[in-house]
Design a protein around this motif. Structure first.
Motif, PDB file in Angstrom:
ATOM      1  N   LEU A   5       0.841  -1.192   0.000  1.00 25.54           N
ATOM      2  CA  LEU A   5       0.000   0.000   0.000  1.00 25.54           C
ATOM      3  C   LEU A   5       0.877   1.243   0.000  1.00 25.54           C
ATOM      4  O   LEU A   5       1.898   1.293   0.683  1.00 25.54           O
ATOM      5  CB  LEU A   5      -0.902   0.031   1.235  1.00 25.54           C
ATOM      6  CG  LEU A   5      -1.934  -1.088   1.352  1.00 25.54           C
ATOM      7  CD1 LEU A   5      -2.623  -1.008   2.705  1.00 25.54           C
ATOM      8  CD2 LEU A   5      -2.955  -0.987   0.228  1.00 25.54           C
ATOM      9  N   GLN A   7       1.275   5.396   0.794  1.00 31.53           N
ATOM     10  CA  GLN A   7       0.791   6.269   1.861  1.00 31.53           C
ATOM     11  C   GLN A   7      -0.594   6.814   1.530  1.00 31.53           C
ATOM     12  O   GLN A   7      -1.434   6.933   2.413  1.00 31.53           O
ATOM     13  CB  GLN A   7       1.773   7.408   2.106  1.00 31.53           C
ATOM     14  CG  GLN A   7       3.028   6.956   2.796  1.00 31.53           C
ATOM     15  CD  GLN A   7       4.032   8.072   2.960  1.00 31.53           C
ATOM     16  OE1 GLN A   7       4.058   9.019   2.179  1.00 31.53           O
ATOM     17  NE2 GLN A   7       4.874   7.951   3.971  1.00 31.53           N
ATOM     18  N   ASP A   9      -2.921   5.322  -0.048  1.00 31.48           N
ATOM     19  CA  ASP A   9      -3.892   4.258   0.191  1.00 31.48           C
ATOM     20  C   ASP A   9      -4.208   4.140   1.681  1.00 31.48           C
ATOM     21  O   ASP A   9      -5.369   4.014   2.074  1.00 31.48           O
ATOM     22  CB  ASP A   9      -3.359   2.918  -0.321  1.00 31.48           C
ATOM     23  CG  ASP A   9      -3.042   2.929  -1.803  1.00 31.48           C
ATOM     24  OD1 ASP A   9      -3.799   3.569  -2.575  1.00 31.48           O
ATOM     25  OD2 ASP A   9      -2.033   2.309  -2.194  1.00 31.48           O
ATOM     26  N   VAL A  10      -3.166   4.190   2.493  1.00 31.70           N
ATOM     27  CA  VAL A  10      -3.350   4.102   3.947  1.00 31.70           C
ATOM     28  C   VAL A  10      -4.089   5.338   4.449  1.00 31.70           C
ATOM     29  O   VAL A  10      -4.986   5.238   5.296  1.00 31.70           O
ATOM     30  CB  VAL A  10      -1.997   3.924   4.670  1.00 31.70           C
ATOM     31  CG1 VAL A  10      -2.178   3.914   6.177  1.00 31.70           C
ATOM     32  CG2 VAL A  10      -1.305   2.645   4.203  1.00 31.70           C
ATOM     33  N   ILE A  13      -7.718   4.895   3.875  1.00 31.66           N
ATOM     34  CA  ILE A  13      -8.313   3.942   4.819  1.00 31.66           C
ATOM     35  C   ILE A  13      -8.700   4.641   6.115  1.00 31.66           C
ATOM     36  O   ILE A  13      -9.766   4.403   6.671  1.00 31.66           O
ATOM     37  CB  ILE A  13      -7.339   2.776   5.096  1.00 31.66           C
ATOM     38  CG1 ILE A  13      -7.202   1.898   3.854  1.00 31.66           C
ATOM     39  CG2 ILE A  13      -7.787   1.960   6.302  1.00 31.66           C
ATOM     40  CD1 ILE A  13      -6.084   0.877   3.930  1.00 31.66           C
ATOM     41  N   ILE A  21       0.016  10.519   7.568  1.00 30.79           N
ATOM     42  CA  ILE A  21       0.639   9.190   7.571  1.00 30.79           C
ATOM     43  C   ILE A  21       2.162   9.322   7.627  1.00 30.79           C
ATOM     44  O   ILE A  21       2.832   8.620   8.393  1.00 30.79           O
ATOM     45  CB  ILE A  21       0.214   8.373   6.328  1.00 30.79           C
ATOM     46  CG1 ILE A  21      -1.310   8.158   6.303  1.00 30.79           C
ATOM     47  CG2 ILE A  21       0.959   7.046   6.265  1.00 30.79           C
ATOM     48  CD1 ILE A  21      -1.881   7.409   7.487  1.00 30.79           C
ATOM     49  N   GLU A  25       4.590   7.882  10.534  1.00 24.95           N
ATOM     50  CA  GLU A  25       5.678   6.957  10.219  1.00 24.95           C
ATOM     51  C   GLU A  25       7.026   7.466  10.705  1.00 24.95           C
ATOM     52  O   GLU A  25       7.887   6.687  11.109  1.00 24.95           O
ATOM     53  CB  GLU A  25       5.763   6.720   8.713  1.00 24.95           C
ATOM     54  CG  GLU A  25       4.645   5.874   8.157  1.00 24.95           C
ATOM     55  CD  GLU A  25       4.730   5.695   6.655  1.00 24.95           C
ATOM     56  OE1 GLU A  25       5.444   6.487   5.985  1.00 24.95           O
ATOM     57  OE2 GLU A  25       4.091   4.776   6.143  1.00 24.95           O
ATOM     58  N   ILE A  39      -6.681   1.742  13.610  1.00 28.39           N
ATOM     59  CA  ILE A  39      -5.268   1.383  13.450  1.00 28.39           C
ATOM     60  C   ILE A  39      -5.025  -0.008  14.020  1.00 28.39           C
ATOM     61  O   ILE A  39      -4.362  -0.841  13.396  1.00 28.39           O
ATOM     62  CB  ILE A  39      -4.343   2.428  14.112  1.00 28.39           C
ATOM     63  CG1 ILE A  39      -4.375   3.742  13.329  1.00 28.39           C
ATOM     64  CG2 ILE A  39      -2.915   1.890  14.228  1.00 28.39           C
ATOM     65  CD1 ILE A  39      -3.681   4.904  14.019  1.00 28.39           C
ATOM     66  N   PHE A  42      -6.383  -2.475  11.640  1.00 27.35           N
ATOM     67  CA  PHE A  42      -5.516  -2.558  10.464  1.00 27.35           C
ATOM     68  C   PHE A  42      -4.276  -3.400  10.774  1.00 27.35           C
ATOM     69  O   PHE A  42      -3.885  -4.265   9.989  1.00 27.35           O
ATOM     70  CB  PHE A  42      -5.118  -1.152  10.021  1.00 27.35           C
ATOM     71  CG  PHE A  42      -4.213  -1.097   8.830  1.00 27.35           C
ATOM     72  CD1 PHE A  42      -4.718  -1.244   7.549  1.00 27.35           C
ATOM     73  CD2 PHE A  42      -2.854  -0.876   8.984  1.00 27.35           C
ATOM     74  CE1 PHE A  42      -3.887  -1.191   6.443  1.00 27.35           C
ATOM     75  CE2 PHE A  42      -2.010  -0.816   7.884  1.00 27.35           C
ATOM     76  CZ  PHE A  42      -2.526  -0.974   6.605  1.00 27.35           C
TER      77      PHE A  42
END
Length: 122
Positions: A5, A7, A9-10, A13, A21, A25, A39, A42
């Protein structure tokens, strides 16, 4: 990375920005508590070490797994947010504490295990 995925895409979500994101990270910021339940879902587990053997730990575990701030938890339990803060610091007592402890003790609080099995009350 395992899911391949990006960033974006996340971010989609969790309904946050790509920058959000990136900051998570790179430890530039932490997710707000309302994002904890999705989270955890996920990830498939709760990454926090939460000790639910104490009253303070039960409160924190319940709040984290349900995405509740101290203020929101206090409102649900009909106590002052400062009271919740004291309880999480291991201070304070009273009748209300005993009532809430009984409620929390009756909940299935699954911590550091596969969260796909459910987080609801028994």
């Amino acid at each position: 990375m395992e899911l391949k995925l990006f960033q974006k895409d996340v971010a989609a979500i969790f309904n946050v920005s790509e920058d959000c994101i990136t900051y998570w990270e790179n430890n530039r910021s932490e997710p707000q508590i309302q994002y904890y339940p999705p989270i955890f879902g996920f990830l498939g587990y709760c990454p926090f070490k939460l000790d639910k053997s104490t009253f303070a730990g039960k409160i924190k575990a319940y709040r984290y797994l349900n995405g509740l701030t101290q203020k929101r938890f206090a409102k649900l339990m009909k106590v002052d947010p400062a009271t919740v803060s004291r309880w999480e610091d291991g201070k304070g007592g009273g009748v209300k504490k005993n009532e809430i402890d009984a409620v929390l003790s009756s909940c299935s609080i699954v911590v550091n295990q596969d969260l796909t099995k459910g987080l609801n009350s028994d």
